[in-house]
Design a protein around this motif. Sequence first.
Motif, PDB file in Angstrom:
ATOM      1  N   VAL A 131      38.806  42.262  39.905  1.00  0.00           N
ATOM      2  CA  VAL A 131      37.398  42.120  39.503  1.00  0.00           C
ATOM      3  C   VAL A 131      36.753  43.493  39.384  1.00  0.00           C
ATOM      4  O   VAL A 131      36.023  43.775  38.422  1.00  0.00           O
ATOM      5  CB  VAL A 131      36.639  41.229  40.505  1.00  0.00           C
ATOM      6  CG1 VAL A 131      35.140  41.246  40.214  1.00  0.00           C
ATOM      7  CG2 VAL A 131      37.171  39.798  40.455  1.00  0.00           C
ATOM      8  N   TRP A 132      37.026  44.361  40.376  1.00  0.00           N
ATOM      9  CA  TRP A 132      36.487  45.733  40.321  1.00  0.00           C
ATOM     10  C   TRP A 132      36.921  46.427  39.038  1.00  0.00           C
ATOM     11  O   TRP A 132      36.099  47.036  38.340  1.00  0.00           O
ATOM     12  CB  TRP A 132      36.984  46.511  41.541  1.00  0.00           C
ATOM     13  CG  TRP A 132      36.557  47.947  41.572  1.00  0.00           C
ATOM     14  CD1 TRP A 132      35.402  48.448  42.097  1.00  0.00           C
ATOM     15  CD2 TRP A 132      37.285  49.080  41.057  1.00  0.00           C
ATOM     16  NE1 TRP A 132      35.351  49.815  41.940  1.00  0.00           N
ATOM     17  CE2 TRP A 132      36.490  50.231  41.302  1.00  0.00           C
ATOM     18  CE3 TRP A 132      38.508  49.231  40.422  1.00  0.00           C
ATOM     19  CZ2 TRP A 132      36.901  51.512  40.931  1.00  0.00           C
ATOM     20  CZ3 TRP A 132      38.918  50.506  40.036  1.00  0.00           C
ATOM     21  CH2 TRP A 132      38.119  51.627  40.299  1.00  0.00           C
ATOM     22  N   GLN A 133      38.208  46.347  38.704  1.00  0.00           N
ATOM     23  CA  GLN A 133      38.712  47.019  37.505  1.00  0.00           C
ATOM     24  C   GLN A 133      38.110  46.415  36.241  1.00  0.00           C
ATOM     25  O   GLN A 133      37.769  47.143  35.293  1.00  0.00           O
ATOM     26  CB  GLN A 133      40.234  46.926  37.458  1.00  0.00           C
ATOM     27  CG  GLN A 133      40.856  47.695  36.301  1.00  0.00           C
ATOM     28  CD  GLN A 133      40.566  49.181  36.384  1.00  0.00           C
ATOM     29  OE1 GLN A 133      40.928  49.841  37.346  1.00  0.00           O
ATOM     30  NE2 GLN A 133      39.894  49.727  35.365  1.00  0.00           N
ATOM     31  N   ALA A 134      37.972  45.098  36.215  1.00  0.00           N
ATOM     32  CA  ALA A 134      37.387  44.453  35.039  1.00  0.00           C
ATOM     33  C   ALA A 134      35.933  44.873  34.850  1.00  0.00           C
ATOM     34  O   ALA A 134      35.461  44.983  33.704  1.00  0.00           O
ATOM     35  CB  ALA A 134      37.496  42.933  35.170  1.00  0.00           C
ATOM     36  N   MET A 135      35.227  45.130  35.939  1.00  0.00           N
ATOM     37  CA  MET A 135      33.856  45.618  35.835  1.00  0.00           C
ATOM     38  C   MET A 135      33.832  47.069  35.354  1.00  0.00           C
ATOM     39  O   MET A 135      32.999  47.440  34.515  1.00  0.00           O
ATOM     40  CB  MET A 135      33.144  45.478  37.177  1.00  0.00           C
ATOM     41  CG  MET A 135      32.933  44.042  37.614  1.00  0.00           C
ATOM     42  SD  MET A 135      32.003  43.908  39.166  1.00  0.00           S
ATOM     43  CE  MET A 135      30.366  44.396  38.607  1.00  0.00           C
TER      44      MET A 135
END
Length: 375
Positions: free
Chosen positions: A321-325
């Motif tokens: 999720v962090w990377q997708a953000m």
Amino acid sequence: MTFPPLREELRGLEPYGAPQLSPELVPVQLNVNENPYGPSPECVADIAASVAAAATTLNRYPDREFVELRAELAAYLSRDTPHGIAPEQVWAANGSNEVMLQLLQAYAGPGRSALSFAPTYSMYPEYARDTGTRWVQGRREDDFSLDLARARDLVESEQPAVVLLPSPNNPTGTALPPEAVSMLCEAAGDGLVVVDEAYGEFRRAGVPSALELLPEHRNLVVTRTMSKAFALAGARLGYLAADPALCDGIRVVRLPYHLSAVTQAVALAALRHRDELLGKVDELRAERDALVDWLRGEGFEVADSDANFVLFGELADRHAVWQAMVDRGVIVRETGPEGWLRVSVGTPDEMKTFKVSLTAAVAEVTQDHATEEQA
């Protein structure tokens, strides 16, 4: 011997620090709890003029006791306690990180221990490591509060030289009630209890500062910083309030002239504009509370926050999720318990972008995992 001949306990370790990504690539930076509002042109002009004046005397060492700055910091802190704060009760250094390090250099070290309760600020055990202090770690409850009886028992049994108690806590944002501070000050005996109020100005209405307890406990230290509410992270100025005798002890370990003339000038100029710089605190509090409500409405678990950040979870794959953000131009912080993320409170526009990014990122990661399971 392996080269370079680094201390054995430091080999293989990575230096502390959140990821620093270019604002051109990731324009919404919500990962290090900065104040999103910079100083006004008037404040900038005052800082520039003050630095220019200091520059004319840079051939001389600065005031190593920074008398004027301590007086102004004392006056500012006095607004948070009916007892007032005297200049001799104040000490400052290059960020509250250096303040903490000096405290452990003076009052902990080999043969002594320091204690805190996880999850908490990840630099605390590093201060202990760097000063040869034994590190003792208790645990917080599932809601990130302290079980006061268990905390007292641990402090009484360990008798640490220093107890580190952030309030609000980082990364959870939870504040300590005054009775917890008093109980642990009494349990610590001759040990110091350091209440780290780096985010203290953001606490909710009715939540008192530990400064009010200083007359009752000689072993209490309250630390603050100008990095957060004062929007002065780039200046590196942290400070504490404590019994004058504790400040005198720190003088023994401080480096000569540790606060430059430029740092003192910048901090004094900022303090002259304190009302303006602190004027955005109420807006950030309101934005934080609205963010908490939104996250809970979206089904996330959210820690109650008295800071300028919010910890939320639980995510099955927080790194994804962090990377997708990040891929969408928003960076938050991977910290705290597994499955949780921390987001700094930004401007209204930044918060809108964060919400859109988080929603899309969670949907993308959920879909990716579903596809993998079907494969």
